[in-house]
Design an enzyme around this catalytic site. Structure first.
Site, PDB file in Angstrom:
ATOM      1  N   LEU A 101       0.835  -0.923  -0.016  1.00  0.00           N
ATOM      2  CA  LEU A 101      -0.159  -0.137   0.030  1.00  0.00           C
ATOM      3  C   LEU A 101       0.844   1.077  -0.116  1.00  0.00           C
ATOM      4  O   LEU A 101       0.347   2.419   0.291  1.00  0.00           O
ATOM      5  CB  LEU A 101      -0.944  -0.081   1.213  1.00  0.00           C
ATOM      6  CG  LEU A 101      -1.926  -1.120   1.085  1.00  0.00           C
ATOM      7  CD1 LEU A 101      -2.826  -1.026   2.411  1.00  0.00           C
ATOM      8  CD2 LEU A 101      -2.744  -1.095  -0.136  1.00  0.00           C
ATOM      9  N   CYS A 102       2.214   1.159  -0.245  1.00  0.00           N
ATOM     10  CA  CYS A 102       2.924   2.447  -0.128  1.00  0.00           C
ATOM     11  C   CYS A 102       2.952   2.864  -1.563  1.00  0.00           C
ATOM     12  O   CYS A 102       2.762   2.323  -2.664  1.00  0.00           O
ATOM     13  CB  CYS A 102       4.541   2.025  -0.004  1.00  0.00           C
ATOM     14  SG  CYS A 102       5.127   1.624   1.552  1.00  0.00           S
ATOM     15  N   HIS A 103       3.058   4.320  -1.639  1.00  0.00           N
ATOM     16  CA  HIS A 103       2.937   5.079  -3.060  1.00  0.00           C
ATOM     17  C   HIS A 103       4.091   5.260  -3.772  1.00  0.00           C
ATOM     18  O   HIS A 103       5.136   5.099  -3.148  1.00  0.00           O
ATOM     19  CB  HIS A 103       2.576   6.474  -2.715  1.00  0.00           C
ATOM     20  CG  HIS A 103       1.144   6.566  -2.477  1.00  0.00           C
ATOM     21  ND1 HIS A 103       0.721   6.382  -1.089  1.00  0.00           N
ATOM     22  CD2 HIS A 103       0.037   7.053  -3.116  1.00  0.00           C
ATOM     23  CE1 HIS A 103      -0.631   6.746  -0.881  1.00  0.00           C
ATOM     24  NE2 HIS A 103      -1.184   7.228  -2.101  1.00  0.00           N
ATOM     25  N   MET A 147       8.433   4.633   5.268  1.00  0.00           N
ATOM     26  CA  MET A 147       9.106   3.320   4.680  1.00  0.00           C
ATOM     27  C   MET A 147      10.132   2.909   3.920  1.00  0.00           C
ATOM     28  O   MET A 147      10.502   1.874   4.057  1.00  0.00           O
ATOM     29  CB  MET A 147       7.488   2.685   4.040  1.00  0.00           C
ATOM     30  CG  MET A 147       6.392   2.696   4.918  1.00  0.00           C
ATOM     31  SD  MET A 147       6.542   1.815   6.444  1.00  0.00           S
ATOM     32  CE  MET A 147       7.160   0.322   5.853  1.00  0.00           C
ATOM     33  N   GLU A 148      10.335   3.722   3.117  1.00  0.00           N
ATOM     34  CA  GLU A 148      11.619   4.057   2.382  1.00  0.00           C
ATOM     35  C   GLU A 148      12.806   3.914   3.311  1.00  0.00           C
ATOM     36  O   GLU A 148      13.699   2.991   2.855  1.00  0.00           O
ATOM     37  CB  GLU A 148      11.709   4.986   1.151  1.00  0.00           C
ATOM     38  CG  GLU A 148      10.756   4.868  -0.071  1.00  0.00           C
ATOM     39  CD  GLU A 148       9.037   5.058   0.327  1.00  0.00           C
ATOM     40  OE1 GLU A 148       8.285   4.495  -0.617  1.00  0.00           O
ATOM     41  OE2 GLU A 148       8.630   5.702   1.645  1.00  0.00           O
ATOM     42  N   ASP A 162      24.398 -11.233   5.414  1.00  0.00           N
ATOM     43  CA  ASP A 162      24.731 -12.201   4.088  1.00  0.00           C
ATOM     44  C   ASP A 162      26.206 -12.117   3.808  1.00  0.00           C
ATOM     45  O   ASP A 162      26.973 -13.179   3.594  1.00  0.00           O
ATOM     46  CB  ASP A 162      23.861 -11.721   2.708  1.00  0.00           C
ATOM     47  CG  ASP A 162      24.528 -12.607   1.731  1.00  0.00           C
ATOM     48  OD1 ASP A 162      24.078 -13.889   1.782  1.00  0.00           O
ATOM     49  OD2 ASP A 162      24.864 -12.047   0.757  1.00  0.00           O
TER      50      ASP A 162
END
Length: 202
Positions: A101-103, A147-148, A162
């Site tokens: 739901l992120c733009h 969110m980014e 990793d």
């Protein structure tokens, strides 16, 4: 949780109507739910474009010897920090493909930094040395970059895992958090007790 250990279904049947009603009552709405409790992408078309910033941090905990090799560039896969930085930038740009739901946003900048706090983290057993990751995202737009920044930070930490897992499988990633956001209607928010973005480790 019920007596048999199973998850209890919310009184609204999982539709989210309770959360929507709380929003109507002034307690704060979940904006990604419509009036029927269904998921939606928030309409930001009516918002003005402003300069926005978001900063996130997390920790990667590992054995002291692993951190020494990481800082010295002595790992089998090469320069871990360079790879993690590029991975974080790519992740920030790909956030809408990961978080549904992120733009999609046009990012102005993504900066990723790493620091090695001198004070060992407490209560972490063999993983007694830390590398802190910080991601800062800026843009000019109608919605924020929280969110980014969080996604960039998380992917940088996973990439470090990793890169070091061949020598240390006990690595722990923790404390992923938003540190600061600025811009938009709600203005600036800074997490209490956090140093300012860009400052060195404690």
């Amino acid at each position: 949780m019920t007596d048999d250990g199973s998850a209890r279904v919310p009184a609204d049947g999982g539709t989210g109507r309770n959360a929507v009603q709380k929003g109507r009552d002034g307690a704060g709405a979940l904006t990604h739910l419509d009036e029927h409790g269904r998921a939606r992408m928030v309409d930001v078309g009516g918002k003005p474009e402003t300069v926005r910033e978001a900063v996130a941090r997390c920790r990667v905990l590992m054995a002291p010897g692993t951190r020494e090799r990481l800082l010295a560039g002595g790992l089998p896969k090469g320069d871990a920090f360079a790879v993690a930085r590029v991975a974080a930038i790519l992740a920030a740009k790909k956030t809408p493909e990961l978080i549904p739901l992120c733009h999609p946003l046009v990012l102005s900048s993504v900066e990723v930094g790493f620091s090695a706090p001198a004070v060992p983290p407490s209560g972490t057993g063999a993983a007694s040395a830390a590398v802190e990751v910080e991601a800062r995202v800026t843009l000019t737009g109608r919605t924020g970059a929280e969110m980014e920044a969080l996604t960039a930070c998380a992917v940088a930490a996973l990439t470090l895992y990793d890169m070091v897992k061949a020598v240390d499988r006990g690595v722990v990633i923790d404390s992923l958090r938003l540190v600061r956001k600025a811009g938009g209607k709600s203005g600036t928010w800074q997490r209490p007790g956090e140093r300012s973005p860009g400052e060195g480790p404690a």
